[in-house]
Write an enzyme that holds these catalytic residues in place. Structure first.
Site, PDB file in Angstrom:
ATOM      1  N   ALA A 165       2.281  -4.993  -2.786  1.00  0.00           N
ATOM      2  CA  ALA A 165       3.040  -5.981  -3.583  1.00  0.00           C
ATOM      3  C   ALA A 165       2.170  -6.780  -4.560  1.00  0.00           C
ATOM      4  CB  ALA A 165       3.790  -6.920  -2.644  1.00  0.00           C
ATOM      5  N   SER A 166       0.993  -6.260  -4.855  1.00  0.00           N
ATOM      6  CA  SER A 166       0.111  -6.969  -5.783  1.00  0.00           C
ATOM      7  C   SER A 166       0.591  -6.873  -7.226  1.00  0.00           C
ATOM      8  CB  SER A 166      -1.287  -6.362  -5.661  1.00  0.00           C
ATOM      9  OG  SER A 166      -2.117  -6.781  -6.692  1.00  0.00           O
ATOM     10  N   SER A 215      -8.788  -2.927  -9.977  1.00  0.00           N
ATOM     11  CA  SER A 215      -9.646  -3.809  -9.183  1.00  0.00           C
ATOM     12  C   SER A 215     -10.463  -4.738 -10.090  1.00  0.00           C
ATOM     13  CB  SER A 215     -10.599  -2.954  -8.332  1.00  0.00           C
ATOM     14  OG  SER A 215     -11.495  -3.801  -7.672  1.00  0.00           O
ATOM     15  N   VAL A 236      -2.179   0.268   4.373  1.00  0.00           N
ATOM     16  CA  VAL A 236      -1.130   0.844   5.223  1.00  0.00           C
ATOM     17  C   VAL A 236      -1.600   2.064   6.016  1.00  0.00           C
ATOM     18  CG1 VAL A 236       0.775  -0.031   3.810  1.00  0.00           C
ATOM     19  CG2 VAL A 236      -0.133   2.266   3.347  1.00  0.00           C
ATOM     20  N   ASN A 254       6.702  -0.216   0.300  1.00  0.00           N
ATOM     21  CA  ASN A 254       6.599   0.100  -1.138  1.00  0.00           C
ATOM     22  C   ASN A 254       5.246   0.725  -1.505  1.00  0.00           C
ATOM     23  OD1 ASN A 254       7.118  -0.528  -4.191  1.00  0.00           O
ATOM     24  ND2 ASN A 254       5.165  -1.513  -3.695  1.00  0.00           N
ATOM     25  N   SER A 308      11.578   8.021  -3.950  1.00  0.00           N
ATOM     26  CA  SER A 308      11.658   8.298  -5.394  1.00  0.00           C
ATOM     27  C   SER A 308      12.709   9.377  -5.589  1.00  0.00           C
ATOM     28  CB  SER A 308      10.314   8.821  -5.904  1.00  0.00           C
ATOM     29  OG  SER A 308      10.477   9.406  -7.191  1.00  0.00           O
ATOM     30  N   TYR A 339       2.788  14.203  -3.785  1.00  0.00           N
ATOM     31  CA  TYR A 339       3.663  13.055  -4.052  1.00  0.00           C
ATOM     32  C   TYR A 339       5.117  13.432  -3.752  1.00  0.00           C
ATOM     33  CZ  TYR A 339       5.743   9.074  -6.492  1.00  0.00           C
ATOM     34  OH  TYR A 339       6.459   7.931  -6.784  1.00  0.00           O
ATOM     35  N   ALA A 358       6.288  15.827  -1.877  1.00  0.00           N
ATOM     36  CA  ALA A 358       6.501  16.063  -0.443  1.00  0.00           C
ATOM     37  C   ALA A 358       6.547  14.735   0.317  1.00  0.00           C
ATOM     38  CB  ALA A 358       5.390  16.956   0.108  1.00  0.00           C
ATOM     39  N   ILE A 368      10.336   3.882 -13.692  1.00  0.00           N
ATOM     40  CA  ILE A 368      10.363   2.422 -13.817  1.00  0.00           C
ATOM     41  C   ILE A 368       9.070   2.014 -14.542  1.00  0.00           C
ATOM     42  CG2 ILE A 368      10.566   0.242 -12.560  1.00  0.00           C
ATOM     43  CD1 ILE A 368      12.981   2.185 -12.115  1.00  0.00           C
TER      44      ILE A 368
HETATM   45  P1  NAP Z   1       1.729   0.739  -8.441  1.00  0.00           P
HETATM   46  O1  NAP Z   1       1.687  -0.344  -9.449  1.00  0.00           O
HETATM   47  O2  NAP Z   1       0.599   1.691  -8.399  1.00  0.00           O
HETATM   48  O3  NAP Z   1       1.974   0.062  -7.049  1.00  0.00           O
HETATM   49  C1  NAP Z   1       1.594   0.632  -5.838  1.00  0.00           C
HETATM   50  C2  NAP Z   1       0.928  -0.425  -5.012  1.00  0.00           C
HETATM   51  O4  NAP Z   1       0.596   0.160  -3.738  1.00  0.00           O
HETATM   52  C3  NAP Z   1      -0.371  -0.891  -5.665  1.00  0.00           C
HETATM   53  O5  NAP Z   1      -0.432  -2.299  -5.669  1.00  0.00           O
HETATM   54  C4  NAP Z   1      -1.418  -0.270  -4.775  1.00  0.00           C
HETATM   55  O6  NAP Z   1      -2.588  -1.023  -4.625  1.00  0.00           O
HETATM   56  C5  NAP Z   1      -0.715  -0.236  -3.434  1.00  0.00           C
HETATM   57  N1  NAP Z   1      -1.388   0.658  -2.513  1.00  0.00           N
HETATM   58  C6  NAP Z   1      -1.945   1.871  -2.762  1.00  0.00           C
HETATM   59  N2  NAP Z   1      -2.509   2.364  -1.652  1.00  0.00           N
HETATM   60  C7  NAP Z   1      -2.312   1.441  -0.684  1.00  0.00           C
HETATM   61  C8  NAP Z   1      -2.667   1.361   0.683  1.00  0.00           C
HETATM   62  N3  NAP Z   1      -3.370   2.337   1.280  1.00  0.00           N
HETATM   63  N4  NAP Z   1      -2.320   0.257   1.385  1.00  0.00           N
HETATM   64  C9  NAP Z   1      -1.630  -0.750   0.774  1.00  0.00           C
HETATM   65  N5  NAP Z   1      -1.285  -0.739  -0.503  1.00  0.00           N
HETATM   66  C10 NAP Z   1      -1.613   0.348  -1.230  1.00  0.00           C
HETATM   67  O7  NAP Z   1       3.052   1.613  -8.638  1.00  0.00           O
HETATM   68  P2  NAP Z   1       4.586   1.204  -8.844  1.00  0.00           P
HETATM   69  O8  NAP Z   1       5.017   1.919 -10.050  1.00  0.00           O
HETATM   70  O9  NAP Z   1       4.779  -0.250  -8.721  1.00  0.00           O
HETATM   71  O10 NAP Z   1       5.226   1.955  -7.586  1.00  0.00           O
HETATM   72  C11 NAP Z   1       5.505   1.286  -6.368  1.00  0.00           C
HETATM   73  C12 NAP Z   1       6.199   2.244  -5.418  1.00  0.00           C
HETATM   74  O11 NAP Z   1       7.373   2.751  -6.028  1.00  0.00           O
HETATM   75  C13 NAP Z   1       5.357   3.465  -5.032  1.00  0.00           C
HETATM   76  O12 NAP Z   1       5.611   3.830  -3.705  1.00  0.00           O
HETATM   77  C14 NAP Z   1       5.878   4.529  -5.977  1.00  0.00           C
HETATM   78  O13 NAP Z   1       5.700   5.819  -5.473  1.00  0.00           O
HETATM   79  C15 NAP Z   1       7.358   4.154  -6.012  1.00  0.00           C
HETATM   80  N6  NAP Z   1       8.029   4.652  -7.209  1.00  0.00           N
HETATM   81  C16 NAP Z   1       7.658   4.218  -8.446  1.00  0.00           C
HETATM   82  C17 NAP Z   1       8.313   4.712  -9.549  1.00  0.00           C
HETATM   83  C18 NAP Z   1       7.968   4.270 -10.934  1.00  0.00           C
HETATM   84  O14 NAP Z   1       8.444   4.917 -11.895  1.00  0.00           O
HETATM   85  N7  NAP Z   1       7.202   3.219 -11.113  1.00  0.00           N
HETATM   86  C19 NAP Z   1       9.335   5.666  -9.399  1.00  0.00           C
HETATM   87  C20 NAP Z   1       9.689   6.096  -8.128  1.00  0.00           C
HETATM   88  C21 NAP Z   1       9.034   5.566  -7.024  1.00  0.00           C
HETATM   89  P3  NAP Z   1      -3.908  -0.896  -5.526  1.00  0.00           P
HETATM   90  O15 NAP Z   1      -3.900  -2.157  -6.269  1.00  0.00           O
HETATM   91  O16 NAP Z   1      -4.997  -0.789  -4.580  1.00  0.00           O
HETATM   92  O17 NAP Z   1      -3.801   0.332  -6.376  1.00  0.00           O
END
Ligand code: NAP
Length: 276
Positions: A14-15, A61, A89, A115, A168, A181, A183, A214
């Site tokens: 959630a960062s 980072s 996680v 998430n 997704s 991804y 899978a 998104i």
């Molecule tokens: P994002 O900005 O990359 O957000 C993912 C977050 O998960 C980042 O803050 C990341 O942290 C964190 N993360 C990664 N590995 C982790 C771990 N081992 N433990 C805890 N946190 C971890 O991507 P987003 O676009 O917001 O996507 C969020 C979620 O929605 C994901 O599951 C993605 O697959 C899903 N989703 C997104 C879309 C889209 O179009 N955006 C579409 C379908 C589904 P770091 O700061 O370390 O990288």
């Protein structure tokens, strides 16, 4: 009006991006929110781990896009309680520590939003490695399992729980050059439905949200030309905003969704309907 007043929610990853928007929206609707992420501001231990954490974590980072504690501070200003924690996680001990701290500080856990995810492993099959494939599953799918397992006994005991898993639409459709991804996101739907069956007797609902494209910071890093091509193929001709996904998560986290479990709901601007 959805009100989550009196509920305690924990959101992973959630960062920034979708996770941050969801955490803020849950706060706005009255929930106390535990904001967690792999990265947290000013954490020097992150620096050595970038190879393991991946391309997106390395990119963000040390920048002002790491807003785990900041998000918690913003939520507190809404008049509810909030904590910001580093939580990987893939590490059950870290998850357990955050769950214990949440129970100590907030007294309960009602809503878990899984998430956290990685989407940086893009390569055709010949160039995929077992390591990268397994990393997709370990973070995106097993990570959700780990978090659910940590909160399950408490939700079961209080006979009320809401688990919302961010999958997704590619979990239904497939993801070209992202086999791990795709899978992992299909796996989340299976995990959701299996645990929905088990949770039903204990007042725990488990649902999946299936976003389309998104426009988060992570997605906007892609080649603008490619993004334009994608937008053109989406029936509504644009990417979605995180704020267009968060309200569904709040609804699934509320009392109003009590008769819904095991669902997998697309939020895609029609992209999941695409056919020639
Ligand atoms: P994002 O900005 O990359 O957000 C993912 C977050 O998960 C980042 O803050 C990341 O942290 C964190 N993360 C990664 N590995 C982790 C771990 N081992 N433990 C805890 N946190 C971890 O991507 P987003 O676009 O917001 O996507 C969020 C979620 O929605 C994901 O599951 C993605 O697959 C899903 N989703 C997104 C879309 C889209 O179009 N955006 C579409 C379908 C589904 P770091 O700061 O370390 O990288």
């Amino acid at each position: 009006m959805i009100s989550l007043t009196g509920k305690v929610a924990l959101v992973t990853g959630a960062s920034r991006g979708l996770g941050r928007a969801i955490a803020l929206f849950l706060g706005e609707t009255g929930a106390d929110v535990v904001v967690t992420d792999l990265l947290i501001e000013n954490d020097v231990t992150d620096k050595d781990k970038m190879a393991e954490y991946g391309k997106l974590a390395a990119h963000f980072s040390g920048t002002d896009k790491v807003r785990t504690q900041q998000t918690a501070d913003e939520i507190k200003k809404m008049g509810v309680r909030s904590l910001g924690h580093k939580m990987d996680v893939t590490q059950p001990a870290q998850i357990q520590a955050v769950v214990s701290e949440t129970l100590k500080q907030m007294g309960r856990i009602d809503i878990l939003v899984n998430n956290a995810g990685v989407m940086d492993n893009m390569a055709v099959m010949e160039k995929q490695t077992l390591n990268m494939f397994e990393r997709d599953l370990k973070i995106n799918l097993t990570g959700a399992f780990n978090c659910i397992q940590a909160v399950w006994p408490y939700m079961k005991k209080q006979k009320w729980g809401r688990i919302v898993n961010i999958s997704s639409f590619v979990g239904l459709r497939g993801a070209l050059a992202q086999p791990g991804y795709g899978a992992s996101k299909a796996g989340i739907i299976g995990l959701t439905r299996s645990l929905a069956l088990e949770g039903a007797g204990y007042g725990i609902t488990v649902n999946a949200v299936l976003p389309g494209f998104i426009g988060t910071e992570a997605v906007k890093m892609h080649d603008p030309k490619m993004l334009d091509q994608i937008k053109d193929r989406i029936p509504v001709k644009r990417m979605g905003n995180p704020d267009e996904v968060a309200p569904l998560v709040a609804f699934l986290g509320s009392d109003h969704s009590s008769y819904m479990t095991g669902t997998a709901i697309p939020v895609t601007g029609g992209a999941d309907l695409f056919s020639f």
